[in-house]
Design a protein around this motif. Structure first.
Motif, PDB file in Angstrom:
ATOM      1  N   PRO A  19       0.788  -1.241   0.000  1.00 23.76           N
ATOM      2  CA  PRO A  19       0.000   0.000   0.000  1.00 23.76           C
ATOM      3  C   PRO A  19       0.819   1.290   0.000  1.00 23.76           C
ATOM      4  CG  PRO A  19      -1.009  -1.608   1.429  1.00 23.76           C
ATOM      5  CD  PRO A  19       0.299  -2.207   0.977  1.00 23.76           C
ATOM      6  N   GLY A  20       1.905   1.346   0.729  1.00 27.26           N
ATOM      7  CA  GLY A  20       2.706   2.567   0.781  1.00 27.26           C
ATOM      8  C   GLY A  20       3.478   2.842  -0.495  1.00 27.26           C
ATOM      9  N   SER A  21       3.576   1.843  -1.375  1.00 24.55           N
ATOM     10  CA  SER A  21       4.338   2.024  -2.613  1.00 24.55           C
ATOM     11  C   SER A  21       3.438   2.280  -3.809  1.00 24.55           C
ATOM     12  CB  SER A  21       5.212   0.798  -2.867  1.00 24.55           C
ATOM     13  OG  SER A  21       4.405  -0.325  -3.160  1.00 24.55           O
ATOM     14  N   VAL A  22       2.142   2.381  -3.589  1.00 23.25           N
ATOM     15  CA  VAL A  22       1.177   2.610  -4.670  1.00 23.25           C
ATOM     16  C   VAL A  22       0.570   3.996  -4.509  1.00 23.25           C
ATOM     17  CG1 VAL A  22      -0.985   1.826  -5.701  1.00 23.25           C
ATOM     18  CG2 VAL A  22       0.671   0.146  -4.856  1.00 23.25           C
ATOM     19  N   ALA A  40      -3.095   2.368 -10.882  1.00 22.95           N
ATOM     20  CA  ALA A  40      -2.637   3.427  -9.987  1.00 22.95           C
ATOM     21  C   ALA A  40      -1.932   4.510 -10.797  1.00 22.95           C
ATOM     22  CB  ALA A  40      -1.663   2.861  -8.956  1.00 22.95           C
ATOM     23  N   ASP A  41      -1.816   5.712 -10.212  1.00 21.36           N
ATOM     24  CA  ASP A  41      -1.013   6.763 -10.846  1.00 21.36           C
ATOM     25  C   ASP A  41       0.427   6.297 -11.002  1.00 21.36           C
ATOM     26  OD1 ASP A  41      -3.010   8.660 -11.153  1.00 21.36           O
ATOM     27  OD2 ASP A  41      -2.411   9.850  -9.409  1.00 21.36           O
ATOM     28  N   ALA A  42       0.949   5.640  -9.962  1.00 20.08           N
ATOM     29  CA  ALA A  42       2.329   5.178  -9.995  1.00 20.08           C
ATOM     30  C   ALA A  42       2.530   4.064  -8.982  1.00 20.08           C
ATOM     31  CB  ALA A  42       3.287   6.330  -9.676  1.00 20.08           C
ATOM     32  N   VAL A  43       3.564   3.275  -9.232  1.00 24.58           N
ATOM     33  CA  VAL A  43       3.995   2.237  -8.299  1.00 24.58           C
ATOM     34  C   VAL A  43       5.493   2.425  -8.092  1.00 24.58           C
ATOM     35  CG1 VAL A  43       4.300  -0.240  -7.926  1.00 24.58           C
ATOM     36  CG2 VAL A  43       2.199   0.611  -8.989  1.00 24.58           C
ATOM     37  N   ILE A  44       5.900   2.416  -6.832  1.00 24.68           N
ATOM     38  CA  ILE A  44       7.313   2.536  -6.482  1.00 24.68           C
ATOM     39  C   ILE A  44       7.805   1.151  -6.102  1.00 24.68           C
ATOM     40  CG2 ILE A  44       8.989   3.623  -4.955  1.00 24.68           C
ATOM     41  CD1 ILE A  44       6.749   5.808  -4.475  1.00 24.68           C
ATOM     42  N   ALA A  45       8.813   0.670  -6.827  1.00 25.32           N
ATOM     43  CA  ALA A  45       9.412  -0.635  -6.558  1.00 25.32           C
ATOM     44  C   ALA A  45      10.899  -0.405  -6.322  1.00 25.32           C
ATOM     45  CB  ALA A  45       9.182  -1.589  -7.725  1.00 25.32           C
ATOM     46  N   GLY A  46      11.303  -0.465  -5.067  1.00 27.19           N
ATOM     47  CA  GLY A  46      12.698  -0.145  -4.741  1.00 27.19           C
ATOM     48  C   GLY A  46      12.954   1.318  -5.027  1.00 27.19           C
ATOM     49  N   ASP A  47      13.937   1.595  -5.868  1.00 29.13           N
ATOM     50  CA  ASP A  47      14.230   2.988  -6.215  1.00 29.13           C
ATOM     51  C   ASP A  47      13.692   3.358  -7.591  1.00 29.13           C
ATOM     52  OD1 ASP A  47      16.020   1.591  -7.799  1.00 29.13           O
ATOM     53  OD2 ASP A  47      17.776   2.772  -7.226  1.00 29.13           O
ATOM     54  N   THR A  48      12.823   2.508  -8.159  1.00 26.63           N
ATOM     55  CA  THR A  48      12.252   2.768  -9.476  1.00 26.63           C
ATOM     56  C   THR A  48      10.781   3.150  -9.341  1.00 26.63           C
ATOM     57  OG1 THR A  48      13.780   1.163 -10.439  1.00 26.63           O
ATOM     58  CG2 THR A  48      11.922   1.847 -11.800  1.00 26.63           C
ATOM     59  N   THR A  80       2.881  13.875  -9.981  1.00 25.84           N
ATOM     60  CA  THR A  80       2.975  12.478  -9.553  1.00 25.84           C
ATOM     61  C   THR A  80       4.412  12.136  -9.194  1.00 25.84           C
ATOM     62  OG1 THR A  80       1.076  11.872 -10.928  1.00 25.84           O
ATOM     63  CG2 THR A  80       2.509  10.080 -10.205  1.00 25.84           C
ATOM     64  N   LEU A  81       5.362  12.595 -10.001  1.00 23.37           N
ATOM     65  CA  LEU A  81       6.774  12.373  -9.675  1.00 23.37           C
ATOM     66  C   LEU A  81       7.105  12.976  -8.309  1.00 23.37           C
ATOM     67  CD1 LEU A  81       8.410  13.085 -13.141  1.00 23.37           C
ATOM     68  CD2 LEU A  81       8.449  10.891 -11.923  1.00 23.37           C
ATOM     69  N   ALA A  82       6.622  14.184  -8.046  1.00 17.53           N
ATOM     70  CA  ALA A  82       6.894  14.845  -6.762  1.00 17.53           C
ATOM     71  C   ALA A  82       6.318  14.032  -5.607  1.00 17.53           C
ATOM     72  CB  ALA A  82       6.332  16.263  -6.768  1.00 17.53           C
ATOM     73  N   ARG A  83       5.103  13.511  -5.767  1.00 15.61           N
ATOM     74  CA  ARG A  83       4.502  12.673  -4.725  1.00 15.61           C
ATOM     75  C   ARG A  83       5.339  11.430  -4.453  1.00 15.61           C
ATOM     76  NH1 ARG A  83      -0.957  11.170  -6.931  1.00 15.61           N
ATOM     77  NH2 ARG A  83      -1.051   9.857  -5.082  1.00 15.61           N
ATOM     78  N   ALA A  84       6.060  10.969  -5.483  1.00 11.18           N
ATOM     79  CA  ALA A  84       6.895   9.773  -5.342  1.00 11.18           C
ATOM     80  C   ALA A  84       8.314  10.105  -4.894  1.00 11.18           C
ATOM     81  CB  ALA A  84       6.937   9.024  -6.674  1.00 11.18           C
ATOM     82  N   GLY A  85       8.597  11.396  -4.683  1.00 10.44           N
ATOM     83  CA  GLY A  85       9.929  11.792  -4.243  1.00 10.44           C
ATOM     84  C   GLY A  85      10.922  11.973  -5.365  1.00 10.44           C
ATOM     85  N   ALA A  86      10.434  12.340  -6.555  1.00 12.94           N
ATOM     86  CA  ALA A  86      11.306  12.495  -7.719  1.00 12.94           C
ATOM     87  C   ALA A  86      10.907  13.740  -8.503  1.00 12.94           C
ATOM     88  CB  ALA A  86      11.231  11.250  -8.604  1.00 12.94           C
ATOM     89  N   VAL A 142       6.060   7.079 -18.169  1.00 14.85           N
ATOM     90  CA  VAL A 142       7.356   7.490 -17.633  1.00 14.85           C
ATOM     91  C   VAL A 142       7.867   6.478 -16.611  1.00 14.85           C
ATOM     92  CG1 VAL A 142       8.460   9.272 -16.198  1.00 14.85           C
ATOM     93  CG2 VAL A 142       6.893   9.934 -18.008  1.00 14.85           C
ATOM     94  N   VAL A 143       9.175   6.259 -16.634  1.00 15.94           N
ATOM     95  CA  VAL A 143       9.870   5.489 -15.603  1.00 15.94           C
ATOM     96  C   VAL A 143      10.961   6.394 -15.043  1.00 15.94           C
ATOM     97  CG1 VAL A 143      11.265   3.447 -15.078  1.00 15.94           C
ATOM     98  CG2 VAL A 143       9.432   3.294 -16.791  1.00 15.94           C
ATOM     99  N   ALA A 144      11.045   6.458 -13.718  1.00 16.65           N
ATOM    100  CA  ALA A 144      12.042   7.325 -13.062  1.00 16.65           C
ATOM    101  C   ALA A 144      12.743   6.533 -11.963  1.00 16.65           C
ATOM    102  CB  ALA A 144      11.371   8.560 -12.475  1.00 16.65           C
ATOM    103  N   ARG A 145      13.894   7.045 -11.539  1.00 16.82           N
ATOM    104  CA  ARG A 145      14.649   6.466 -10.429  1.00 16.82           C
ATOM    105  C   ARG A 145      14.730   7.492  -9.319  1.00 16.82           C
ATOM    106  NH1 ARG A 145      17.597   1.388 -11.512  1.00 16.82           N
ATOM    107  NH2 ARG A 145      18.503   2.004  -9.541  1.00 16.82           N
ATOM    108  N   ARG A 146      14.421   7.062  -8.098  1.00 13.93           N
ATOM    109  CA  ARG A 146      14.572   7.960  -6.943  1.00 13.93           C
ATOM    110  C   ARG A 146      16.026   8.001  -6.528  1.00 13.93           C
ATOM    111  NH1 ARG A 146       9.971   7.016  -2.491  1.00 13.93           N
ATOM    112  NH2 ARG A 146      10.894   4.973  -2.357  1.00 13.93           N
ATOM    113  N   ALA A 147      16.468   9.169  -6.140  1.00 13.62           N
ATOM    114  CA  ALA A 147      17.844   9.312  -5.666  1.00 13.62           C
ATOM    115  C   ALA A 147      18.022   8.505  -4.388  1.00 13.62           C
ATOM    116  CB  ALA A 147      18.149  10.786  -5.417  1.00 13.62           C
ATOM    117  N   ALA A 148      19.214   7.948  -4.220  1.00 12.44           N
ATOM    118  CA  ALA A 148      19.509   7.182  -3.015  1.00 12.44           C
ATOM    119  C   ALA A 148      19.427   8.088  -1.794  1.00 12.44           C
ATOM    120  CB  ALA A 148      20.894   6.563  -3.117  1.00 12.44           C
ATOM    121  N   LYS A 149      18.870   7.554  -0.701  1.00 13.03           N
ATOM    122  CA  LYS A 149      18.713   8.353   0.521  1.00 13.03           C
ATOM    123  C   LYS A 149      19.882   8.171   1.427  1.00 13.03           C
ATOM    124  CE  LYS A 149      13.745   8.366   0.351  1.00 13.03           C
ATOM    125  NZ  LYS A 149      12.513   8.101   0.984  1.00 13.03           N
TER     126      LYS A 149
END
Length: 149
Positions: A19-22, A40-48, A80-86, A142-149
């Motif tokens: 749930p937290g990744s959707v 969904a608008d987006a799915v976060i899988a790892g850093d993708t 949507t990217l901003a909501r996903a941290g990108a 679109v496919v994006a990668r989140r920066a490493a934290k």
């Protein structure tokens, strides 16, 4: 042992959609549509981050050009990217589907280049006969990668 490996493979995709990744639409009407259709608008899988396609359509009757529709789509993707941290700087791949690729590509590229800056991501533009939304002229995935934290 083979059964345990198979069970692990079958279970793996569900873990990617916890749930937290959707990210579902924030607008109640859009969210109800997403839930009815099942996306969904987006799915976060790892850093993708995998975004569902966003359509661009003319602004309405009598609207001049498609720039406003393209701009709305790119702003929605940015949100949507901003909501996903990108951001657009984190995008690694863009796939676009166009109902009239030769006619619209130059105007579309001009608007895209307001958002997408060098170094550029991969981009594939595909001509199609129609899109799910009847008034849409392009769909942007679109496919994006989140920066490493």
């Amino acid at each position: 042992m083979a059964a345990a490996m198979l069970a692990g493979l079958v279970a793996a995709p569900a873990a990617a959609r916890e749930p937290g990744s959707v990210l579902m639409a924030e607008n109640a009407e859009a969210r109800a549509f997403q839930e009815a259709v099942g996306y969904a608008d987006a799915v976060i899988a790892g850093d993708t981050i995998y975004l569902s396609g966003v359509v661009a359509a003319p602004a309405g009757e009598g609207a001049a050009g498609l720039d406003a529709g393209y701009d709305r789509a790119f702003k929605r993707i940015a949100a949507t990217l901003a909501r996903a941290g990108a951001s657009w700087d984190d995008v690694v791949d863009i796939t676009t589907f166009h109902t009239d690729l030769p006619t619209h590509i130059d105007g579309f590229a001009a608007v895209k280049n307001r958002y997408v800056k060098a170094p550029f991501p991969a981009w594939t533009a595909i001509g199609v006969s129609r899109l799910y939304e009847p008034t849409a002229v392009v769909e942007i995935k679109v496919v994006a990668r989140r920066a490493a934290k």
